[in-house]
Scaffold this motif. Structure first.
Motif, mmCIF file in Angstrom:
data_model
loop_
_atom_site.group_PDB
_atom_site.id
_atom_site.type_symbol
_atom_site.label_atom_id
_atom_site.label_comp_id
_atom_site.label_asym_id
_atom_site.label_seq_id
_atom_site.Cartn_x
_atom_site.Cartn_y
_atom_site.Cartn_z
ATOM 1 N N ASN A 45 54.754 -7.082 14.957
ATOM 2 C CA ASN A 45 56.044 -7.404 15.553
ATOM 3 C C ASN A 45 56.240 -8.916 15.654
ATOM 4 O O ASN A 45 55.322 -9.705 15.390
ATOM 5 C CB ASN A 45 56.210 -6.736 16.921
ATOM 6 N N ARG A 46 57.442 -9.310 16.040
ATOM 7 C CA ARG A 46 57.813 -10.732 16.062
ATOM 8 C C ARG A 46 56.943 -11.534 17.026
ATOM 9 O O ARG A 46 56.504 -12.639 16.704
ATOM 10 C CB ARG A 46 59.289 -10.869 16.446
ATOM 11 N N SER A 47 56.681 -10.990 18.194
ATOM 12 C CA SER A 47 55.884 -11.741 19.170
ATOM 13 C C SER A 47 54.459 -11.956 18.671
ATOM 14 O O SER A 47 53.864 -13.022 18.895
ATOM 15 C CB SER A 47 55.880 -11.013 20.514
ATOM 16 N N THR A 48 53.918 -10.965 17.989
ATOM 17 C CA THR A 48 52.559 -11.108 17.455
ATOM 18 C C THR A 48 52.505 -12.180 16.374
ATOM 19 O O THR A 48 51.597 -13.021 16.360
ATOM 20 C CB THR A 48 52.054 -9.771 16.881
ATOM 21 N N LEU A 50 54.464 -14.708 16.001
ATOM 22 C CA LEU A 50 54.642 -16.010 16.644
ATOM 23 C C LEU A 50 53.333 -16.495 17.269
ATOM 24 O O LEU A 50 52.996 -17.685 17.177
ATOM 25 C CB LEU A 50 55.731 -15.932 17.703
ATOM 26 N N ALA A 51 52.605 -15.565 17.882
ATOM 27 C CA ALA A 51 51.323 -15.941 18.487
ATOM 28 C C ALA A 51 50.314 -16.359 17.418
ATOM 29 O O ALA A 51 49.574 -17.340 17.592
ATOM 30 C CB ALA A 51 50.772 -14.771 19.300
#
Length: 407
Positions: A45-48, A50-51
């Motif tokens: 997903n997007r948050s992953t 980004l991290a």
């Protein structure tokens, strides 16, 4: 790590490390890519994503920059790029008659290159290591300020023992059990091991990742120098064999009864019938005519219509076709790639090679296999050496041992 973060690295699971490695490898091999595309390719997903990008950026391995302007309205998207000017490896290519060194940035960018002549003077470990160490130090001195050397890779024209870079057998110049990798690491004094691979194996990897074999899961790479080496990719992985000495297609027996003597002690090996000396002898060139320039001169003369050169290519092309027919029947590759001096030899003898394939390859394999020349030219094995140097970092971006700064 690159920005002193090793001690602060948080505990991460295997899945997270795999995602970090996959992201860095994607950027290294594929170039700039958007966050959205990375999330799709990594299936996260997007948050992953980004991290992951944040961790790699903090370690100095990637950067985010605006995409080139397209004229469209709205906020420009960001692209994740390899930090090519901040992270590099040293790559060495040891051929029979030349020594090449390069500084290669993350992403495969060659930012410095030096070359020296190697006399054909027998077992010459001290000479080779001394010259390469000098070239390596010069490249390090010219690296951008703050750039970090994360690995050293070397391509050698012989049989290499996996793990320690020992040259078990280099027939062209008589190397037997020479501790090349350990000695070069000692002379370079970078605090890094020198990872050494067979030139044709590394050539196969380079063409598979960056050249004529991109997107092909099964390929055979044939490398010409004085002799012939082979590298075989099966299911996307290099075929190393039980001890790491696999794919020695140059010593495939093609002419056992009337064959030319081979340096390995046999007669009629593929490399004895199609290698440098075979072509030059067939073209009537003198014994002191040697090297890649002499081979390429025969090919050029044949293209201009010289009868002796044309007959030499016909003769060598017939034997090369027999060897290629054998490997196609054995491995059913999607592509056979010709590199080194075989790049030009194949181009000059392609009709004879194809005639043998039509006559001697099973139709189900013949219809599949494409014949291509190396897309990386003379740098194929050098680029392979660079990829070997990057391998530890790409496998574990935040865990690979890296010196603090370039020296």
């Amino acid at each position: 790590m690159l920005n002193g973060l090793a001690a602060e690295r948080p505990a991460t699971g295997d899945s997270h490390r795999r995602h970090l490695a996959a992201l860095l490898r994607r950027v290294h091999l594929g170039g700039p890519v958007s966050r959205v595309r990375l999330a799709e390719e990594l299936a996260v997903n997007r948050s992953t994503v980004l991290a992951l990008i944040g961790e790699l950026a903090a370690a100095g391995l990637v950067r985010e920059e605006s995409a080139p302007a397209t004229g469209r309205t709205g906020r420009p998207s960001l692209l994740v790029r390899p930090a090519s000017d901040a992270v590099h490896v040293l790559a060495f290519d040891i051929a029979v008659d030349r020594l090449v060194a390069a500084r290669v940035g993350l992403g495969g960018v060659v930012s410095g290159r030096l070359e020296a002549t190697r006399p054909r003077a027998g077992a010459d470990l001290d000479f080779v290591v001394s010259v390469l160490a000098d070239l390596g130090r010069a490249l390090q001195h010219g690296a951008p300020a703050g750039s970090v050397c994360v690995g050293v890779g070397a391509s050698y024209c012989g049989m290499i023992r996996p793990g320690d870079g020992l040259v078990r057998y280099g027939p062209d110049l008589g190397w037997v059990d020479q501790a090349f990798g350990v000695e070069l690491a000692r002379r370079l004094d970078l605090g890094l091991p020198v990872l050494v691979g067979n030139e044709a194996h590394l050539g196969a990897v380079a063409e598979h990742q960056r050249g004529a074999g991109v997107g092909v899961r099964n390929l055979v790479y044939l490398h010409g120098d004085v002799g012939v080496g082979g590298g075989i990719i099966v299911g996307g992985e290099l075929l190393g064999g039980d001890g790491g000495y696999g794919s020695e297609v140059g010593h495939m027996l093609v002419n056992p009864h009337h064959g030319r003597p081979c340096l390995c002690g046999s007669h009629g090996c593929l490399e004895a019938e199609v290698g440098e000396r075979a072509l030059l002898d067939a073209a009537g060139r003198p014994a002191d005519s040697i090297g890649r320039d002499a081979v390429r001169a025969v090919v050029a003369d044949a293209a201009r219509g010289d009868p002796a050169a044309r007959e030499a290519l016909r003769h060598v092309g017939d034997w090369l076709g027999i060897g290629v027919a054998n490997v196609i029947n054995l491995f059913n590759p999607g592509v056979v790639i010709f590199g080194g001096t075989l790049r030009e030899v194949f181009q000059g003898s392609a009709p004879h090679v194809r005639d043998r394939i039509r006559a001697n390859v099973l139709p189900v394999s013949r219809d599949k296999a494409q014949l291509r020349v190396s897309a990386l030219g003379d740098d194929t094995t050098l680029i392979g050496a660079a990829e070997l140097g990057f391998a530890p970092l790409l496998a574990d971006p935040l865990g690979a041992p890296v010196p603090a700064r370039s020296r």
